[in-house]
Scaffold this motif. Structure first.
Motif, PDB file in Angstrom:
ATOM      1  N   HIS A   1       0.836  -1.202   0.000  1.00  0.00           N
ATOM      2  CA  HIS A   1       0.000   0.000   0.000  1.00  0.00           C
ATOM      3  C   HIS A   1       0.876   1.259   0.000  1.00  0.00           C
ATOM      4  O   HIS A   1       2.042   1.227   0.399  1.00  0.00           O
ATOM      5  CB  HIS A   1      -0.903   0.032   1.236  1.00  0.00           C
ATOM      6  N   LEU A   2       0.281   2.333  -0.424  1.00  0.00           N
ATOM      7  CA  LEU A   2       0.894   3.659  -0.443  1.00  0.00           C
ATOM      8  C   LEU A   2       0.111   4.575   0.479  1.00  0.00           C
ATOM      9  O   LEU A   2      -1.119   4.650   0.386  1.00  0.00           O
ATOM     10  CB  LEU A   2       0.871   4.231  -1.866  1.00  0.00           C
ATOM     11  N   VAL A   3       0.818   5.271   1.381  1.00  0.00           N
ATOM     12  CA  VAL A   3       0.189   6.252   2.260  1.00  0.00           C
ATOM     13  C   VAL A   3       0.535   7.649   1.750  1.00  0.00           C
ATOM     14  O   VAL A   3       1.704   7.961   1.511  1.00  0.00           O
ATOM     15  CB  VAL A   3       0.671   6.129   3.717  1.00  0.00           C
ATOM     16  N   THR A   4      -0.487   8.484   1.609  1.00  0.00           N
ATOM     17  CA  THR A   4      -0.293   9.888   1.247  1.00  0.00           C
ATOM     18  C   THR A   4      -1.123  10.756   2.189  1.00  0.00           C
ATOM     19  O   THR A   4      -2.018  10.254   2.886  1.00  0.00           O
ATOM     20  CB  THR A   4      -0.748  10.178  -0.195  1.00  0.00           C
ATOM     21  N   PRO A   5      -0.855  12.046   2.208  1.00  0.00           N
ATOM     22  CA  PRO A   5      -1.816  12.925   2.879  1.00  0.00           C
ATOM     23  C   PRO A   5      -3.182  12.807   2.201  1.00  0.00           C
ATOM     24  O   PRO A   5      -3.272  12.481   1.010  1.00  0.00           O
ATOM     25  CB  PRO A   5      -1.218  14.327   2.659  1.00  0.00           C
ATOM     26  N   GLY A   6      -4.249  13.061   2.946  1.00  0.00           N
ATOM     27  CA  GLY A   6      -5.566  13.130   2.330  1.00  0.00           C
ATOM     28  C   GLY A   6      -5.600  14.238   1.290  1.00  0.00           C
ATOM     29  O   GLY A   6      -4.954  15.277   1.436  1.00  0.00           O
ATOM     30  N   LEU A   7      -6.345  14.008   0.218  1.00  0.00           N
ATOM     31  CA  LEU A   7      -6.433  14.996  -0.858  1.00  0.00           C
ATOM     32  C   LEU A   7      -7.329  16.163  -0.439  1.00  0.00           C
ATOM     33  O   LEU A   7      -8.286  15.988   0.327  1.00  0.00           O
ATOM     34  CB  LEU A   7      -6.964  14.349  -2.126  1.00  0.00           C
ATOM     35  N   VAL A   8      -7.017  17.333  -0.949  1.00  0.00           N
ATOM     36  CA  VAL A   8      -7.718  18.567  -0.592  1.00  0.00           C
ATOM     37  C   VAL A   8      -8.396  19.129  -1.847  1.00  0.00           C
ATOM     38  O   VAL A   8      -7.733  19.460  -2.835  1.00  0.00           O
ATOM     39  CB  VAL A   8      -6.740  19.603  -0.004  1.00  0.00           C
ATOM     40  N   ASN A   9      -9.704  19.227  -1.806  1.00  0.00           N
ATOM     41  CA  ASN A   9     -10.480  19.764  -2.931  1.00  0.00           C
ATOM     42  C   ASN A   9     -10.736  21.249  -2.693  1.00  0.00           C
ATOM     43  O   ASN A   9     -11.388  21.618  -1.715  1.00  0.00           O
ATOM     44  CB  ASN A   9     -11.811  19.008  -3.027  1.00  0.00           C
TER      45      ASN A   9
ATOM     46  N   ASP B   1      -5.142  13.394   8.676  1.00  0.00           N
ATOM     47  CA  ASP B   1      -5.934  13.253   7.454  1.00  0.00           C
ATOM     48  C   ASP B   1      -5.069  12.485   6.464  1.00  0.00           C
ATOM     49  O   ASP B   1      -4.131  13.050   5.867  1.00  0.00           O
ATOM     50  CB  ASP B   1      -6.300  14.620   6.875  1.00  0.00           C
ATOM     51  N   LEU B   2      -5.353  11.202   6.274  1.00  0.00           N
ATOM     52  CA  LEU B   2      -4.465  10.303   5.535  1.00  0.00           C
ATOM     53  C   LEU B   2      -5.257   9.421   4.593  1.00  0.00           C
ATOM     54  O   LEU B   2      -6.398   9.033   4.881  1.00  0.00           O
ATOM     55  CB  LEU B   2      -3.686   9.406   6.500  1.00  0.00           C
ATOM     56  N   ALA B   3      -4.629   9.082   3.462  1.00  0.00           N
ATOM     57  CA  ALA B   3      -5.204   8.134   2.512  1.00  0.00           C
ATOM     58  C   ALA B   3      -4.262   6.953   2.353  1.00  0.00           C
ATOM     59  O   ALA B   3      -3.048   7.132   2.211  1.00  0.00           O
ATOM     60  CB  ALA B   3      -5.431   8.802   1.163  1.00  0.00           C
ATOM     61  N   LEU B   4      -4.813   5.748   2.369  1.00  0.00           N
ATOM     62  CA  LEU B   4      -4.054   4.518   2.197  1.00  0.00           C
ATOM     63  C   LEU B   4      -4.554   3.829   0.931  1.00  0.00           C
ATOM     64  O   LEU B   4      -5.694   3.370   0.871  1.00  0.00           O
ATOM     65  CB  LEU B   4      -4.226   3.609   3.415  1.00  0.00           C
ATOM     66  N   TRP B   5      -3.680   3.782  -0.084  1.00  0.00           N
ATOM     67  CA  TRP B   5      -4.034   3.273  -1.411  1.00  0.00           C
ATOM     68  C   TRP B   5      -3.433   1.884  -1.610  1.00  0.00           C
ATOM     69  O   TRP B   5      -2.248   1.675  -1.336  1.00  0.00           O
ATOM     70  CB  TRP B   5      -3.488   4.190  -2.491  1.00  0.00           C
TER      71      TRP B   5
ATOM     72  N   LEU C   1      -0.603   6.191  -8.603  1.00  0.00           N
ATOM     73  CA  LEU C   1      -1.643   7.145  -8.217  1.00  0.00           C
ATOM     74  C   LEU C   1      -1.781   8.291  -9.208  1.00  0.00           C
ATOM     75  O   LEU C   1      -2.885   8.779  -9.440  1.00  0.00           O
ATOM     76  CB  LEU C   1      -1.312   7.701  -6.824  1.00  0.00           C
ATOM     77  N   THR C   2      -0.677   8.726  -9.812  1.00  0.00           N
ATOM     78  CA  THR C   2      -0.701   9.955 -10.607  1.00  0.00           C
ATOM     79  C   THR C   2      -0.680   9.731 -12.110  1.00  0.00           C
ATOM     80  O   THR C   2      -0.952  10.665 -12.862  1.00  0.00           O
ATOM     81  CB  THR C   2       0.492  10.848 -10.226  1.00  0.00           C
ATOM     82  N   LEU C   3      -0.369   8.498 -12.560  1.00  0.00           N
ATOM     83  CA  LEU C   3      -0.391   8.206 -13.987  1.00  0.00           C
ATOM     84  C   LEU C   3      -1.265   7.008 -14.326  1.00  0.00           C
ATOM     85  O   LEU C   3      -1.741   6.893 -15.457  1.00  0.00           O
ATOM     86  CB  LEU C   3       1.037   7.944 -14.503  1.00  0.00           C
ATOM     87  N   GLY C   4      -1.468   6.110 -13.386  1.00  0.00           N
ATOM     88  CA  GLY C   4      -2.295   4.933 -13.632  1.00  0.00           C
ATOM     89  C   GLY C   4      -3.754   5.185 -13.295  1.00  0.00           C
ATOM     90  O   GLY C   4      -4.167   6.289 -12.948  1.00  0.00           O
ATOM     91  N   GLY C   5      -4.553   4.111 -13.391  1.00  0.00           N
ATOM     92  CA  GLY C   5      -5.923   4.190 -12.917  1.00  0.00           C
ATOM     93  C   GLY C   5      -5.937   4.380 -11.410  1.00  0.00           C
ATOM     94  O   GLY C   5      -5.038   3.909 -10.711  1.00  0.00           O
ATOM     95  N   GLN C   6      -6.947   5.063 -10.892  1.00  0.00           N
ATOM     96  CA  GLN C   6      -6.963   5.350  -9.460  1.00  0.00           C
ATOM     97  C   GLN C   6      -6.908   4.054  -8.655  1.00  0.00           C
ATOM     98  O   GLN C   6      -7.753   3.175  -8.822  1.00  0.00           O
ATOM     99  CB  GLN C   6      -8.209   6.132  -9.070  1.00  0.00           C
ATOM    100  N   PRO C   7      -5.909   3.902  -7.766  1.00  0.00           N
ATOM    101  CA  PRO C   7      -5.829   2.674  -6.969  1.00  0.00           C
ATOM    102  C   PRO C   7      -7.016   2.545  -6.015  1.00  0.00           C
ATOM    103  O   PRO C   7      -7.595   3.555  -5.585  1.00  0.00           O
ATOM    104  CB  PRO C   7      -4.521   2.861  -6.176  1.00  0.00           C
ATOM    105  N   PRO C   8      -7.372   1.329  -5.648  1.00  0.00           N
ATOM    106  CA  PRO C   8      -8.422   1.155  -4.628  1.00  0.00           C
ATOM    107  C   PRO C   8      -8.008   1.835  -3.319  1.00  0.00           C
ATOM    108  O   PRO C   8      -6.847   1.797  -2.925  1.00  0.00           O
ATOM    109  CB  PRO C   8      -8.497  -0.368  -4.463  1.00  0.00           C
TER     110      PRO C   8
END
Length: 452
Positions: A57-65, A384-388, A405-412
């Protein structure tokens, strides 16, 4: 406080130097990030903690809209082949029949999709308030609370109807005084300036072609007196530029600057048609930009000069925009679209995947004035975290996890934490019934269509 330690994950912190850990850990204590690092987590953090083995899995900060119109979830699929002005004219009569109940159900649908695409902070721009429609802003806030996302709501407005030379029909606008009074009331009722705030409110007259000069000028004075931020649309289309030139004798940036709308407390949506002088002024003032690549493409508005904005130091975040001009409603997919569309316009080296991830996290936090609290994985910041998941059939073996995450299809999305609380688990909402949200949104969409 409960403690969770995420272990054995790829970690993209998006901190000031872009630290990444090929096998790392992140510790959450209550609502805050307690630590992050490579290898094994320290025993003093794992003792008594809930431990989540996140290998693969990949951990990133949560996305901000940074820009959305949540109510437009109810009008997806309308005016599919129109430019902005024609699209607005087609949809204003329908939007003028919304009420608080319909908006709440539509907003819930929109925010459910945002959360399921990795979004932890939702910026909404609501500017249609029909007479007798009830507490629309309260309905949006209630929906955000149910789902568990952080909300940056705005009290928007329109007071320039077609009879005065504006674009909206007269029945869809308010008076200037009513808009200002309602804006002040919204801030008093709902704005929480605290560092861990789940709801903040900005003041947001809609656009140069739908509000009067008086409303823009007075809204800026009001917001600064109340200590809240300002938001509007700016330089979205060539038609907007033609409108301001004909009506005011100047371009959109000159006009907005003339009424007090450049500054570190301001962010504008789209900003597709900025020249070098405009960009320099945005940078000098600290004015932020919400980049909405899919919506800009859907309405054929053009591609914003994001590489030039970033090079100048302008704060840039990502936005979905309203689902009536971006039927996907997902923020996660905007990372990829930002990379591809900017490369198509400005060249293969103009934007990297990591650039897009930074825009979608820390960039958005800067735009909303919350860079000290969210946007990166650093000790003391809000959890605020996202785990992909990146070991599935679509992404297993990819050379660079960030590219998944940034070039492929959105990971689950395996988990989404907001304030340390799980709001998405294994792709599904954890706090709200998404099937019920879907049914209510469908019913509300049909109800609104029947009213129109």
């Amino acid at each position: 406080m409960s403690r969770t330690v995420i272990e054995n994950a790829v970690v993209a912190t998006v901190d000031p130097v872009g630290t990444e850990h090929a096998r790392g850990w992140v510790a959450i204590d209550g609502t805050r990030i307690a630590g992050v690092g490579s290898g094994d987590a320290p025993p003093e953090l794992t003792a008594g903690a809930t431990r989540l083995d996140a290998r693969g899995h990949l951990v990133t900060p949560g996305l901000v809209n940074t820009h959305h119109h949540l109510y437009q979830w109810l009008t997806r699929g309308y005016a599919q082949d129109s430019i902005l002005f024609d699209w607005l004219v087609a949809l204003y009569p329908t939007w003028a029949r919304i009420d608080a109940d319909l908006v709440r159900d539509g907003a819930a649908g929109a925010m459910a999709v945002l959360a399921r695409s990795g979004c932890t902070t939702v910026g909404d721009h609501h500017y249609v308030f029909p007479q007798g429609s009830g507490d629309i802003l309260g309905g949006i806030i209630a929906a955000a609370t149910d789902i568990g996302v952080r909300l940056h709501a705005t009290r928007g407005s329109m007071d320039l109807g077609v009879s005065q030379g504006g674009l909206p029909p007269d029945f869809a606008v308010e008076t200037t005084d009513a808009a200002l009074t309602a804006s002040a009331d919204a801030v008093a009722r709902y704005h929480d300036p605290g560092s861990d705030s789940m709801v903040r409110v900005a003041i947001a007259p809609c656009s140069p072609f739908s509000v009067t000069t008086d409303l823009l000028r007075e809204a800026a004075v009001l917001a600064r007196g109340l200590g809240v931020r300002l938001h509007t649309h700016g330089s979205e289309t060539v038609e907007e530029a033609a409108f301001t030139l004909e009506r005011f004798g100047m371009g959109p940036t000159d006009y907005l600057e003339s009424v007090g709308w450049l500054g570190p407390d301001v962010w504008m949506a789209h900003c597709v048609h900025l020249d070098d002088t405009d960009i320099a002024r945005f940078a000098a003032a600290g004015t932020g930009v919400a980049h909405c690549p899919s919506s800009n493409a859907r309405l054929a508005a053009g591609t914003a000069r994001v590489p030039a904005l970033l090079a100048a130091g302008v704060p840039v975040g990502l936005g979905v925009d309203g689902a009536a001009s971006n039927e996907s409603g997902q923020l996660g997919t905007e990372l990829r679209n930002a990379v591809l569309m900017n490369r198509l316009a400005w060249g293969a080296s103009s934007m990297t995947g990591r650039d897009a991830l930074r825009i979608g996290t820390m960039g958005g936090a800067r735009v909303l004035g919350r860079e000290r609290e969210i946007g990166s994985i650093e000790p003391g910041k809000l959890a605020d975290l996202a785990l992909w998941r990146i070991d599935d059939v679509e992404h297993a073996g990819i050379a660079d996890p960030i590219a998944a995450l940034t070039l492929g299809g959105q990971p689950p999305l395996a988990r989404l934490w907001v304030n340390g609380e799980v709001v998405v688990r294994d792709g599904d909402l954890a706090r709200a019934d998404q099937d019920d949200i879907a049914r209510r949104a469908a019913t509300a969409s049909a109800d609104l269509a029947a009213r129109a």
